[in-house]
Design a protein around this motif. Structure first.
Motif, PDB file in Angstrom:
ATOM      1  N   GLY A  14       4.778 -43.511 -29.250  1.00  0.00           N
ATOM      2  CA  GLY A  14       4.153 -42.283 -29.718  1.00  0.00           C
ATOM      3  C   GLY A  14       3.636 -41.391 -28.616  1.00  0.00           C
ATOM      4  N   GLY A  15       3.609 -41.912 -27.416  1.00  0.00           N
ATOM      5  CA  GLY A  15       3.095 -41.164 -26.288  1.00  0.00           C
ATOM      6  C   GLY A  15       4.112 -40.207 -25.686  1.00  0.00           C
ATOM      7  N   SER A  16       3.701 -39.575 -24.587  1.00  0.00           N
ATOM      8  CA  SER A  16       4.534 -38.567 -23.924  1.00  0.00           C
ATOM      9  C   SER A  16       4.612 -38.824 -22.421  1.00  0.00           C
ATOM     10  N   LEU A  17       5.710 -38.391 -21.856  1.00  0.00           N
ATOM     11  CA  LEU A  17       5.900 -38.384 -20.407  1.00  0.00           C
ATOM     12  C   LEU A  17       6.704 -37.149 -20.044  1.00  0.00           C
ATOM     13  N   ARG A  18       6.520 -36.698 -18.806  1.00  0.00           N
ATOM     14  CA  ARG A  18       7.318 -35.584 -18.294  1.00  0.00           C
ATOM     15  C   ARG A  18       7.990 -36.009 -17.000  1.00  0.00           C
ATOM     16  N   LEU A  19       9.296 -35.983 -17.015  1.00  0.00           N
ATOM     17  CA  LEU A  19      10.071 -36.311 -15.824  1.00  0.00           C
ATOM     18  C   LEU A  19      10.410 -35.035 -15.065  1.00  0.00           C
ATOM     19  N   ASP A  72      14.945 -22.650 -11.535  1.00  0.00           N
ATOM     20  CA  ASP A  72      15.954 -22.452 -10.501  1.00  0.00           C
ATOM     21  C   ASP A  72      15.340 -22.051  -9.158  1.00  0.00           C
ATOM     22  N   ALA A  73      14.196 -21.438  -9.177  1.00  0.00           N
ATOM     23  CA  ALA A  73      13.529 -21.080  -7.920  1.00  0.00           C
ATOM     24  C   ALA A  73      13.123 -22.324  -7.146  1.00  0.00           C
ATOM     25  N   LYS A  74      12.903 -23.417  -7.884  1.00  0.00           N
ATOM     26  CA  LYS A  74      12.492 -24.673  -7.267  1.00  0.00           C
ATOM     27  C   LYS A  74      13.599 -25.730  -7.286  1.00  0.00           C
ATOM     28  N   ASN A  75      14.782 -25.353  -7.778  1.00  0.00           N
ATOM     29  CA  ASN A  75      15.885 -26.318  -7.909  1.00  0.00           C
ATOM     30  C   ASN A  75      15.430 -27.589  -8.618  1.00  0.00           C
ATOM     31  N   THR A  76      14.701 -27.399  -9.688  1.00  0.00           N
ATOM     32  CA  THR A  76      14.067 -28.515 -10.386  1.00  0.00           C
ATOM     33  C   THR A  76      14.432 -28.514 -11.864  1.00  0.00           C
ATOM     34  N   VAL A  77      14.680 -29.711 -12.378  1.00  0.00           N
ATOM     35  CA  VAL A  77      14.913 -29.892 -13.808  1.00  0.00           C
ATOM     36  C   VAL A  77      13.831 -30.822 -14.348  1.00  0.00           C
ATOM     37  N   TYR A  78      13.399 -30.543 -15.567  1.00  0.00           N
ATOM     38  CA  TYR A  78      12.341 -31.317 -16.208  1.00  0.00           C
ATOM     39  C   TYR A  78      12.845 -31.926 -17.513  1.00  0.00           C
ATOM     40  N   LEU A  79      12.197 -32.998 -17.911  1.00  0.00           N
ATOM     41  CA  LEU A  79      12.450 -33.564 -19.232  1.00  0.00           C
ATOM     42  C   LEU A  79      11.102 -33.921 -19.843  1.00  0.00           C
ATOM     43  N   GLN A  80      10.695 -33.142 -20.828  1.00  0.00           N
ATOM     44  CA  GLN A  80       9.475 -33.435 -21.568  1.00  0.00           C
ATOM     45  C   GLN A  80       9.832 -34.372 -22.712  1.00  0.00           C
ATOM     46  N   MET A  81       9.227 -35.539 -22.708  1.00  0.00           N
ATOM     47  CA  MET A  81       9.531 -36.554 -23.701  1.00  0.00           C
ATOM     48  C   MET A  81       8.300 -36.803 -24.567  1.00  0.00           C
ATOM     49  N   ASN A  82       8.410 -36.492 -25.835  1.00  0.00           N
ATOM     50  CA  ASN A  82       7.323 -36.696 -26.791  1.00  0.00           C
ATOM     51  C   ASN A  82       7.736 -37.728 -27.832  1.00  0.00           C
ATOM     52  N   SER A  83       6.747 -38.238 -28.533  1.00  0.00           N
ATOM     53  CA  SER A  83       6.992 -39.220 -29.597  1.00  0.00           C
ATOM     54  C   SER A  83       7.897 -40.346 -29.113  1.00  0.00           C
ATOM     55  N   LEU A  84       7.576 -40.868 -27.958  1.00  0.00           N
ATOM     56  CA  LEU A  84       8.410 -41.901 -27.357  1.00  0.00           C
ATOM     57  C   LEU A  84       8.425 -43.165 -28.211  1.00  0.00           C
ATOM     58  N   GLU A  85       9.563 -43.805 -28.190  1.00  0.00           N
ATOM     59  CA  GLU A  85       9.788 -45.027 -28.966  1.00  0.00           C
ATOM     60  C   GLU A  85      10.230 -46.136 -28.016  1.00  0.00           C
TER      61      GLU A  85
END
Length: 120
Positions: A14-19, A72-85
């Motif tokens: 049920g928690g969240s993480l951001r990669l 794109d200015a930071k050449n960065t990709v994110y993954l917001q993960m909610n409601s983790l199982e």
């Protein structure tokens, strides 16, 4: 070109993480960026991808729970993960299609992986 992923860890169901994943090096442009994952005993699978125009695609199992974005200015990709199982437990890898300076084509690059563990 190097991709450095971060943000994994242990979280309760049920928690969240951001990669996050930062691309660095001899970069002229980046086409697709994405996240893949590999659970123990399973093959690597795509989680989400995002094009340089912002178009996104998701695996059915994460749609509505995960959100991919990029800076794109930071050449960065994110993954917001909610409601983790617990089924989301895996090593998560970032991926990018990079055109290097002086090149006329895109090469595929991978990050080192970051472990996400979801406890029940």
């Amino acid at each position: 070109v190097q991709l450095q992923a971060s943000g994994g860890g242990l979280v309760q169901s049920g928690g969240s993480l951001r990669l996050s994943c930062v691309a660095s090096g001899n970069i002229f442009s980046i086409n697709y960026m994405g996240w893949y994952r590999q659970a123990p005993g399973k093959e690597r699978e795509v989680v989400a991808r995002i094009s340089n125009s912002g178009r996104t695609t998701y695996a059915g199992s994460v749609k509505g729970r995960f959100t991919i974005s990029r800076d794109d200015a930071k050449n960065t990709v994110y993954l917001q993960m909610n409601s983790l199982e617990p089924e989301d437990t895996a090593v998560y890898y970032c991926n990018a299609d990079v055109e290097q300076l002086g090149s006329n084509y895109y090469d595929d690059f991978w990050g080192q992986g970051t472990l996400v563990t979801v406890s029940s």
